[in-house]
Design a protein around this motif. Structure first.
Motif, PDB file in Angstrom:
ATOM      1  N   ALA A  93     108.257  95.504  53.030  1.00  0.00           N
ATOM      2  CA  ALA A  93     108.407  94.215  53.161  1.00  0.00           C
ATOM      3  C   ALA A  93     107.101  93.541  54.029  1.00  0.00           C
ATOM      4  CB  ALA A  93     109.833  93.459  53.700  1.00  0.00           C
ATOM      5  N   ASP A  94     106.940  94.286  55.101  1.00  0.00           N
ATOM      6  CA  ASP A  94     105.998  93.519  56.018  1.00  0.00           C
ATOM      7  C   ASP A  94     104.594  93.799  55.528  1.00  0.00           C
ATOM      8  OD1 ASP A  94     107.805  92.663  58.014  1.00  0.00           O
ATOM      9  OD2 ASP A  94     107.745  94.784  59.212  1.00  0.00           O
ATOM     10  N   GLU A  95     104.414  94.933  54.742  1.00  0.00           N
ATOM     11  CA  GLU A  95     103.022  95.355  54.231  1.00  0.00           C
ATOM     12  C   GLU A  95     102.876  94.237  53.201  1.00  0.00           C
ATOM     13  OE1 GLU A  95     102.616  99.980  54.863  1.00  0.00           O
ATOM     14  OE2 GLU A  95     103.822  99.353  53.305  1.00  0.00           O
ATOM     15  N   ARG A  96     103.894  94.082  52.066  1.00  0.00           N
ATOM     16  CA  ARG A  96     103.607  93.130  51.244  1.00  0.00           C
ATOM     17  C   ARG A  96     103.171  91.724  51.737  1.00  0.00           C
ATOM     18  NH1 ARG A  96     108.159  95.622  49.140  1.00  0.00           N
ATOM     19  NH2 ARG A  96     109.496  93.847  49.634  1.00  0.00           N
ATOM     20  N   PHE A  97     103.940  91.215  52.750  1.00  0.00           N
ATOM     21  CA  PHE A  97     103.806  89.964  53.388  1.00  0.00           C
ATOM     22  C   PHE A  97     102.113  89.868  53.967  1.00  0.00           C
ATOM     23  CE2 PHE A  97     103.154  87.555  57.178  1.00  0.00           C
ATOM     24  CZ  PHE A  97     103.543  86.394  56.907  1.00  0.00           C
ATOM     25  N   ASP A  98     102.003  91.103  54.592  1.00  0.00           N
ATOM     26  CA  ASP A  98     100.272  90.867  55.211  1.00  0.00           C
ATOM     27  C   ASP A  98      99.503  90.626  54.009  1.00  0.00           C
ATOM     28  OD1 ASP A  98     101.475  91.211  57.763  1.00  0.00           O
ATOM     29  OD2 ASP A  98     101.161  93.220  58.059  1.00  0.00           O
ATOM     30  N   PHE A  99      99.850  91.605  52.840  1.00  0.00           N
ATOM     31  CA  PHE A  99      98.644  91.709  51.930  1.00  0.00           C
ATOM     32  C   PHE A  99      98.676  90.054  51.096  1.00  0.00           C
ATOM     33  CE2 PHE A  99      98.047  92.179  47.346  1.00  0.00           C
ATOM     34  CZ  PHE A  99      96.741  92.854  47.173  1.00  0.00           C
ATOM     35  N   GLN A 100     100.031  89.605  50.782  1.00  0.00           N
ATOM     36  CA  GLN A 100      99.978  88.159  50.411  1.00  0.00           C
ATOM     37  C   GLN A 100      99.331  87.265  51.119  1.00  0.00           C
ATOM     38  OE1 GLN A 100     100.929  87.114  47.393  1.00  0.00           O
ATOM     39  NE2 GLN A 100     101.309  89.199  46.491  1.00  0.00           N
ATOM     40  N   ASN A 101      99.536  87.612  52.380  1.00  0.00           N
ATOM     41  CA  ASN A 101      98.922  86.627  53.516  1.00  0.00           C
ATOM     42  C   ASN A 101      97.331  86.439  53.415  1.00  0.00           C
ATOM     43  OD1 ASN A 101      98.761  84.412  55.491  1.00  0.00           O
ATOM     44  ND2 ASN A 101      99.256  86.186  57.081  1.00  0.00           N
ATOM     45  N   GLU A 102      96.970  87.689  53.441  1.00  0.00           N
ATOM     46  CA  GLU A 102      95.428  88.065  53.515  1.00  0.00           C
ATOM     47  C   GLU A 102      94.829  87.414  52.122  1.00  0.00           C
ATOM     48  OE1 GLU A 102      94.702  92.153  54.145  1.00  0.00           O
ATOM     49  OE2 GLU A 102      95.400  92.223  55.983  1.00  0.00           O
ATOM     50  N   ARG A 103      95.597  87.875  51.049  1.00  0.00           N
ATOM     51  CA  ARG A 103      94.943  87.274  49.816  1.00  0.00           C
ATOM     52  C   ARG A 103      94.889  85.793  49.723  1.00  0.00           C
ATOM     53  NH1 ARG A 103      97.042  85.641  45.030  1.00  0.00           N
ATOM     54  NH2 ARG A 103      99.221  85.599  45.705  1.00  0.00           N
ATOM     55  N   LEU A 104      95.955  85.257  50.352  1.00  0.00           N
ATOM     56  CA  LEU A 104      95.989  83.453  50.151  1.00  0.00           C
ATOM     57  C   LEU A 104      94.954  83.104  51.110  1.00  0.00           C
ATOM     58  CD1 LEU A 104      99.666  82.941  50.208  1.00  0.00           C
ATOM     59  CD2 LEU A 104      98.188  82.451  48.326  1.00  0.00           C
ATOM     60  N   ASP A 105      94.445  83.724  52.303  1.00  0.00           N
ATOM     61  CA  ASP A 105      93.579  83.412  53.380  1.00  0.00           C
ATOM     62  C   ASP A 105      92.180  83.422  52.663  1.00  0.00           C
ATOM     63  OD1 ASP A 105      95.438  82.808  55.269  1.00  0.00           O
ATOM     64  OD2 ASP A 105      95.120  84.555  56.321  1.00  0.00           O
TER      65      ASP A 105
END
Length: 152
Positions: A93-105
């Protein structure tokens, strides 16, 4: 006779369903084999046609598209390596969050850069096109996975 007819109908249905996937994301599949430079050139030319870009805008967007294509390629390679090394089927879940956060940035940064390069009218049109593509991509995946087609 009834069994033959049912079998034939099922086979035809399965063949039609299996071939339906060929038109989804055909552009993306074709771009998978291209270099980042080729992808950037094609995307820039499509944007030039859609937004009527001048030569200065074309150069800036070409540079931006090239950066994005190289970054996308690096991320894909990184994910591929992680998948091969870790043999992990799903990210945490943390990796998915990080990936989504980076993508949105990245999307926010891209929008800001495009706003600087394009005129107000071009930027509004670019946003409409991007929104249209994103919504169709989401709808296409849902319809493809569920076996339904465009409201039919």
């Amino acid at each position: 006779m009834k069994k033959v007819l049912v079998t034939t109908v099922l086979l035809i249905g399965m063949m039609g369903y299996s071939q339906r996937g060929q038109h989804f994301d055909s552009e993306q599949r074709g771009m998978k084999d291209m270099s980042p430079e080729q992808i950037a050139v094609l995307k820039t030319k499509k944007m030039t046609l859609a937004l009527d870009l001048n030569t200065a805008q074309q150069k800036e967007i070409q540079t931006l598209n090239l950066e994005n294509a190289k970054e996308r390629e690096a991320l894909m390679l990184e994910r591929k390596v992680k998948k091969e090394q870790a043999e992990q089927s799903k990210p945490s879940a943390d990796e998915r969050f990080d990936f989504q956060n980076e993508r949105l940035d990245r999307m926010i940064a891209q929008k800001g850069k495009m706003k600087q390069i394009l005129s107000e009218e071009q930027f509004q049109k670019w946003e409409r096109i991007n929104h249209h593509h994103r919504s169709h991509r989401k709808d296409g995946n849902r319809e493809h996975n569920s076996g339904r087609r465009h409201g039919k």
